[in-house]
Design a protein around this motif. Structure first.
Motif, PDB file in Angstrom:
ATOM      1  N   UNK A  53       0.976  -1.388  -0.535  1.00  0.00           N
ATOM      2  CA  UNK A  53       0.376   0.240   0.003  1.00  0.00           C
ATOM      3  C   UNK A  53       1.138   0.968  -0.036  1.00  0.00           C
ATOM      4  N   UNK A  54       0.894   1.873  -1.118  1.00  0.00           N
ATOM      5  CA  UNK A  54       2.175   2.895  -1.378  1.00  0.00           C
ATOM      6  C   UNK A  54       1.273   4.322  -0.939  1.00  0.00           C
ATOM      7  N   UNK A  55       0.042   4.717  -0.692  1.00  0.00           N
ATOM      8  CA  UNK A  55      -0.691   5.030  -0.558  1.00  0.00           C
ATOM      9  C   UNK A  55      -0.332   5.641   1.166  1.00  0.00           C
ATOM     10  N   UNK A  56       0.195   4.742   1.661  1.00  0.00           N
ATOM     11  CA  UNK A  56       0.675   5.592   2.931  1.00  0.00           C
ATOM     12  C   UNK A  56       1.356   5.799   3.245  1.00  0.00           C
ATOM     13  N   UNK A  57       1.126   6.459   4.752  1.00  0.00           N
ATOM     14  CA  UNK A  57       2.539   7.458   5.120  1.00  0.00           C
ATOM     15  C   UNK A  57       3.539   6.323   6.702  1.00  0.00           C
ATOM     16  N   UNK A  58       3.934   5.991   6.135  1.00  0.00           N
ATOM     17  CA  UNK A  58       5.253   5.506   6.500  1.00  0.00           C
ATOM     18  C   UNK A  58       6.012   5.697   7.592  1.00  0.00           C
ATOM     19  N   UNK A  73      17.179   6.591   1.716  1.00  0.00           N
ATOM     20  CA  UNK A  73      16.134   5.747   1.169  1.00  0.00           C
ATOM     21  C   UNK A  73      15.642   6.481  -0.210  1.00  0.00           C
ATOM     22  N   UNK A  74      15.602   5.543  -0.871  1.00  0.00           N
ATOM     23  CA  UNK A  74      15.267   5.699  -2.390  1.00  0.00           C
ATOM     24  C   UNK A  74      16.659   6.579  -3.088  1.00  0.00           C
ATOM     25  N   UNK A  75      17.654   6.478  -2.998  1.00  0.00           N
ATOM     26  CA  UNK A  75      18.503   7.265  -3.206  1.00  0.00           C
ATOM     27  C   UNK A  75      18.534   9.086  -2.332  1.00  0.00           C
ATOM     28  N   UNK A  76      17.493   8.792  -0.879  1.00  0.00           N
ATOM     29  CA  UNK A  76      17.639  10.263  -0.690  1.00  0.00           C
ATOM     30  C   UNK A  76      18.295  10.315   1.262  1.00  0.00           C
ATOM     31  N   UNK A  77      18.662  10.852   1.017  1.00  0.00           N
ATOM     32  CA  UNK A  77      19.576  11.314   2.607  1.00  0.00           C
ATOM     33  C   UNK A  77      18.027  11.213   3.317  1.00  0.00           C
ATOM     34  N   UNK A  78      17.616  10.408   4.429  1.00  0.00           N
ATOM     35  CA  UNK A  78      17.151  10.416   5.410  1.00  0.00           C
ATOM     36  C   UNK A  78      16.650  11.064   7.010  1.00  0.00           C
ATOM     37  N   UNK A 102       8.476   9.051   5.142  1.00  0.00           N
ATOM     38  CA  UNK A 102       8.608   9.051   4.386  1.00  0.00           C
ATOM     39  C   UNK A 102       7.182   8.469   3.267  1.00  0.00           C
ATOM     40  N   UNK A 103       6.994   8.931   2.583  1.00  0.00           N
ATOM     41  CA  UNK A 103       6.458   8.484   1.555  1.00  0.00           C
ATOM     42  C   UNK A 103       6.799   7.504   0.382  1.00  0.00           C
ATOM     43  N   UNK A 104       6.093   6.263   0.700  1.00  0.00           N
ATOM     44  CA  UNK A 104       7.013   5.157  -0.751  1.00  0.00           C
ATOM     45  C   UNK A 104       6.760   5.832  -2.455  1.00  0.00           C
ATOM     46  N   UNK A 105       7.695   6.173  -2.752  1.00  0.00           N
ATOM     47  CA  UNK A 105       7.826   6.290  -4.367  1.00  0.00           C
ATOM     48  C   UNK A 105       7.025   4.946  -5.036  1.00  0.00           C
ATOM     49  N   UNK A 106       7.766   3.590  -4.548  1.00  0.00           N
ATOM     50  CA  UNK A 106       6.485   2.669  -5.342  1.00  0.00           C
ATOM     51  C   UNK A 106       6.367   2.014  -4.621  1.00  0.00           C
ATOM     52  N   UNK A 107       6.302   0.482  -4.711  1.00  0.00           N
ATOM     53  CA  UNK A 107       6.167  -1.120  -4.164  1.00  0.00           C
ATOM     54  C   UNK A 107       7.241  -1.460  -4.212  1.00  0.00           C
TER      55      UNK A 107
END
Length: 268
Positions: A53-58, A73-78, A102-107
């Motif tokens: 569920x990529x719409x959720x916030x994690x 996270x996905x190449x960006x410093x978090x 963070x908000x997922x950009x994909x699965x």
């Protein structure tokens, strides 16, 4: 001994000394290419998460990692704590328990953690990294901090209460030792877990915070012995009590005059 980015895993860059490692745990002694990894050094951890569920916030919740790290996270410093480096001169240790959203950009979410340790007897991801929905992770963090502050407040109340008892009846020494033990427990509580002492004293350095933590533990054992001796002098030998104080004092002096890497060997 590599500090890699997400792009390095997708390019033709050779990832040397690759190995799987169980976390949480120390990287000391982990067998890589037939040899045992030392405490000092640097490394890169990579994990790929499948999210439905990529719409959720994690959110992630980090505790203490030994002893400096950067999270991508996905190449960006978090997130980060301390300064990651390839040598003692270029790295700065730091503890910073915290959460970040963070908000997922994909699965598929790629987590890359760069770490270095040149200042402690053990390196690696010492404690579990929590991952989940944003609200759940923040509730976990708030609950942990609330419990620690409740414990510190309880120790403070008991400490001042027994100190008052001693001031009113100075012939009985047991309330004094118990109050001092409570004050040490306050320091130990504030320098572990969420490490709230960093919010109380923002200028406190990493090395001095570790010194306070170890000193509270080193002095706690002889204080417990002195408290028991004051209650049951016939069943606790004074010679053993003196040895406890001598060892505890020597350990505290060692923590005060040596670096963290040296005196961290005094505690398992």
């Amino acid at each position: 001994n590599q500090l890699l980015h997400a792009t390095d895993f997708r390019s033709q860059v050779t990832v040397s000394e690759k190995s799987y490692i169980a976390v949480p745990g120390e990287w000391n002694g982990v067998v890589i290419n037939g040899g045992a990894a030392p405490a000092m050094g640097y490394a890169t951890f990579r994990l790929r998460l499948k999210i439905t569920t990529i719409e959720d916030k994690y959110a992630f919740r980090f505790q203490t990692l030994g002893t400096a790290f950067r999270v991508f996270v996905d190449g960006e410093l978090a997130s980060h704590a301390g300064v990651v480096g390839r040598s003692p001169e270029k790295s700065v240790p730091g503890y910073s328990p915290h959460t970040f959203n963070f908000q997922p950009k994909g699965e598929t979410v790629e987590i890359v953690i760069q770490m270095s340790n040149f200042h402690h007897r053990s390196g690696g991801i010492w404690e579990s990294i929590a991952f989940g929905h944003e609200q759940a992770i923040h509730r976990m963090s708030d609950a942990s901090l609330s419990i620690e502050l409740f414990l510190a407040g309880s120790f403070a109340v008991m400490g001042f209460y027994h100190l008052g008892l001693f001031l009113m009846r100075r012939k009985e020494a047991s309330p004094l030792y118990f109050s001092l033990l409570c004050f040490l427990l306050i320091l130990y509580t504030l320098t572990n877990g969420e490490m709230y002492i960093q919010d109380v004293i923002p200028s406190l350095s990493w090395s001095n915070m570790v010194r306070i933590d170890y000193a509270a533990a080193f002095l706690g054992i002889p204080l417990i012995g002195h408290f028991v001796f004051s209650l049951f002098p016939k069943f606790y030998r004074r010679a053993l009590l003196n040895w406890n104080w001598a060892i505890g004092f020597c350990f505290v002096v060692a923590a005060g005059v040596t670096d963290v890497y040296t005196f961290s060997h005094l505690m398992p």
